[in-house]
Design a protein around this motif. Sequence first.
Motif, PDB file in Angstrom:
ATOM      1  N   GLY A  80       0.819  -1.211   0.000  1.00  0.00           N
ATOM      2  CA  GLY A  80       0.000   0.000   0.000  1.00  0.00           C
ATOM      3  C   GLY A  80       0.848   1.254   0.000  1.00  0.00           C
ATOM      4  O   GLY A  80       0.469   2.270  -0.593  1.00  0.00           O
ATOM      5  N   ARG A  81       1.980   1.207   0.645  1.00  0.00           N
ATOM      6  CA  ARG A  81       2.879   2.363   0.688  1.00  0.00           C
ATOM      7  C   ARG A  81       3.273   2.809  -0.712  1.00  0.00           C
ATOM      8  O   ARG A  81       3.416   3.999  -0.987  1.00  0.00           O
ATOM      9  N   PHE A  82       3.453   1.839  -1.606  1.00  0.00           N
ATOM     10  CA  PHE A  82       3.872   2.158  -2.973  1.00  0.00           C
ATOM     11  C   PHE A  82       2.727   2.030  -3.974  1.00  0.00           C
ATOM     12  O   PHE A  82       2.966   2.104  -5.179  1.00  0.00           O
ATOM     13  N   LEU A  83       1.507   1.816  -3.494  1.00  0.00           N
ATOM     14  CA  LEU A  83       0.334   1.628  -4.356  1.00  0.00           C
ATOM     15  C   LEU A  83       0.588   0.539  -5.390  1.00  0.00           C
ATOM     16  O   LEU A  83       0.185   0.655  -6.558  1.00  0.00           O
ATOM     17  N   ALA A  84       1.262  -0.522  -4.969  1.00  0.00           N
ATOM     18  CA  ALA A  84       1.707  -1.557  -5.894  1.00  0.00           C
ATOM     19  C   ALA A  84       0.528  -2.261  -6.558  1.00  0.00           C
ATOM     20  O   ALA A  84      -0.278  -2.911  -5.872  1.00  0.00           O
ATOM     21  N   PRO A  85       0.392  -2.142  -7.876  1.00  0.00           N
ATOM     22  CA  PRO A  85      -0.664  -2.891  -8.565  1.00  0.00           C
ATOM     23  C   PRO A  85      -0.240  -4.342  -8.737  1.00  0.00           C
ATOM     24  O   PRO A  85       0.791  -4.638  -9.341  1.00  0.00           O
ATOM     25  N   SER A  86      -1.012  -5.264  -8.199  1.00  0.00           N
ATOM     26  CA  SER A  86      -0.693  -6.685  -8.290  1.00  0.00           C
ATOM     27  C   SER A  86      -1.950  -7.480  -7.984  1.00  0.00           C
ATOM     28  O   SER A  86      -2.907  -6.952  -7.409  1.00  0.00           O
ATOM     29  N   PRO A  87      -1.964  -8.771  -8.322  1.00  0.00           N
ATOM     30  CA  PRO A  87      -3.123  -9.620  -8.006  1.00  0.00           C
ATOM     31  C   PRO A  87      -3.153 -10.079  -6.552  1.00  0.00           C
ATOM     32  O   PRO A  87      -3.937 -10.960  -6.213  1.00  0.00           O
ATOM     33  N   GLN A 285       2.938   7.009   3.577  1.00  0.00           N
ATOM     34  CA  GLN A 285       3.766   7.474   2.473  1.00  0.00           C
ATOM     35  C   GLN A 285       3.315   8.843   1.982  1.00  0.00           C
ATOM     36  O   GLN A 285       4.151   9.711   1.681  1.00  0.00           O
ATOM     37  N   ALA A 286       2.002   9.056   1.902  1.00  0.00           N
ATOM     38  CA  ALA A 286       1.497  10.360   1.473  1.00  0.00           C
ATOM     39  C   ALA A 286       1.935  11.451   2.441  1.00  0.00           C
ATOM     40  O   ALA A 286       2.331  12.552   2.025  1.00  0.00           O
ATOM     41  N   LEU A 287       1.884  11.166   3.735  1.00  0.00           N
ATOM     42  CA  LEU A 287       2.321  12.143   4.734  1.00  0.00           C
ATOM     43  C   LEU A 287       3.820  12.390   4.633  1.00  0.00           C
ATOM     44  O   LEU A 287       4.270  13.544   4.706  1.00  0.00           O
ATOM     45  N   ALA A 288       4.596  11.324   4.459  1.00  0.00           N
ATOM     46  CA  ALA A 288       6.054  11.478   4.370  1.00  0.00           C
ATOM     47  C   ALA A 288       6.441  12.329   3.166  1.00  0.00           C
ATOM     48  O   ALA A 288       7.336  13.189   3.264  1.00  0.00           O
ATOM     49  N   ARG A 289       5.786  12.101   2.033  1.00  0.00           N
ATOM     50  CA  ARG A 289       6.089  12.900   0.840  1.00  0.00           C
ATOM     51  C   ARG A 289       5.738  14.373   1.068  1.00  0.00           C
ATOM     52  O   ARG A 289       6.460  15.272   0.615  1.00  0.00           O
ATOM     53  N   THR A 290       4.645  14.621   1.761  1.00  0.00           N
ATOM     54  CA  THR A 290       4.237  15.999   2.018  1.00  0.00           C
ATOM     55  C   THR A 290       5.193  16.692   2.967  1.00  0.00           C
ATOM     56  O   THR A 290       5.573  17.850   2.753  1.00  0.00           O
TER      57      THR A 290
END
Length: 413
Positions: A80-87, A285-290
């Motif tokens: 989820g931290r990297f929004l990883a698209p996977s099955p 991750q969104a908070l860290a980037r901000t």
Amino acid sequence: MDASFTPEQDGIRRTLRELLRSRLGPHELRAAVDTPAGHDPALWTALAEQLGLPGLALPERYGGVGGTVTDLALACEETGRFLAPSPLLATAVLAAPLVLALGTDAQRADLLPRLASGALTATLAVPGTHLATALALTSENCGNGGNREGRGESGGGGWAGGDWAGGGRAGGVQATRTGDGWRLYGQADQVLDGHSAGLLLVAAHTGGFARSRTLLFLVPGDAPGLVRVRQTALDQTRPQARVQLRHVDAELLGDETTETLPALAAAGDTAAAVLACEAVGAADQALARTVEYVGQREQFGRAIGSFQAVKHRLADVYVQLQAARSAAYYAAWATAQGERVGGLALAQALEALRTAAAEGIQLHGGIGFTWEHEAHLYFKRASGDELLFGPVHRLRAHAADTARLFRGREVTV
């Protein structure tokens, strides 16, 4: 409850974070979602072969790692931290637990080793837009209006209900007998990875109106009469498809005595706990980037992160995130103890992700609104998950109803 992580859990988190950081940057993420499958097959192979993620919570006798739901939830916090698209979500969180819980010995022996190795991907196909209902996240899935005491009673629908699957009337997916087998006809929307999964677990209605039941059926991805079309989703990192079944031959998962709806509810609570951890990872991750951005962006000769108003806003996000993380970790642990608190944890985590993503867009200024910047992807993840598994207020309302929080109490003004 032991709040500390084991060395193995720390190792999985650390290794997975390093792998995703090296192989799933912004450009790689956009390239992956634009592929026909909606994810990078090479990355999926690495996650399966190097880390064993698809089989992390499956028993060793079926080729799994033999871990717990907590192990899987912590791994999904990193994806989820990297929004990883996977099955991973569709295969390991939605489909595999249902095969394990409901399948016959032969079905488990055939399917679970392939699911655990990542060689076979699977998903749950629910008619219409009723995924949250089928998993009993926003209401009881037995069709008795949320009356938990009515289970098994003919008048209340009980666990033999499940009107969301068709209710014996037009719509949904209908299952009819054909000699020794079954045949399905109908449509399912919003099927996660439905366009690419090698196996579909289709929820279908059988028995007509008077003796209706909802059962799960196994449908191979290349079955004749199966039409799968990838849909444009709000969250591109969660590919979805519309699945049409036109007299498709199917195999019943388990047997006709199988209690499908309780198993779906149990899988839903587990899925909610895992999704809560995934949302916490994305919010973190969104908070860290901000925080990183406001420490670099200058106005009036100083970094905007030094302004008190900005500090207060980010501090509020941090407090909300930590509360959501505690709830998500507890839900992942409590699932193994038989407690159903996943929906409440998911509501708190999705709200934290939405807040973190919205503040991130605002504090990034003009660049935060652009398609080129990745800030909007986190907001779309929060909104997309609410559409699939929520919304937040319904998750909380159902949790309150399940706990009988307001039953028998008068509200005074």
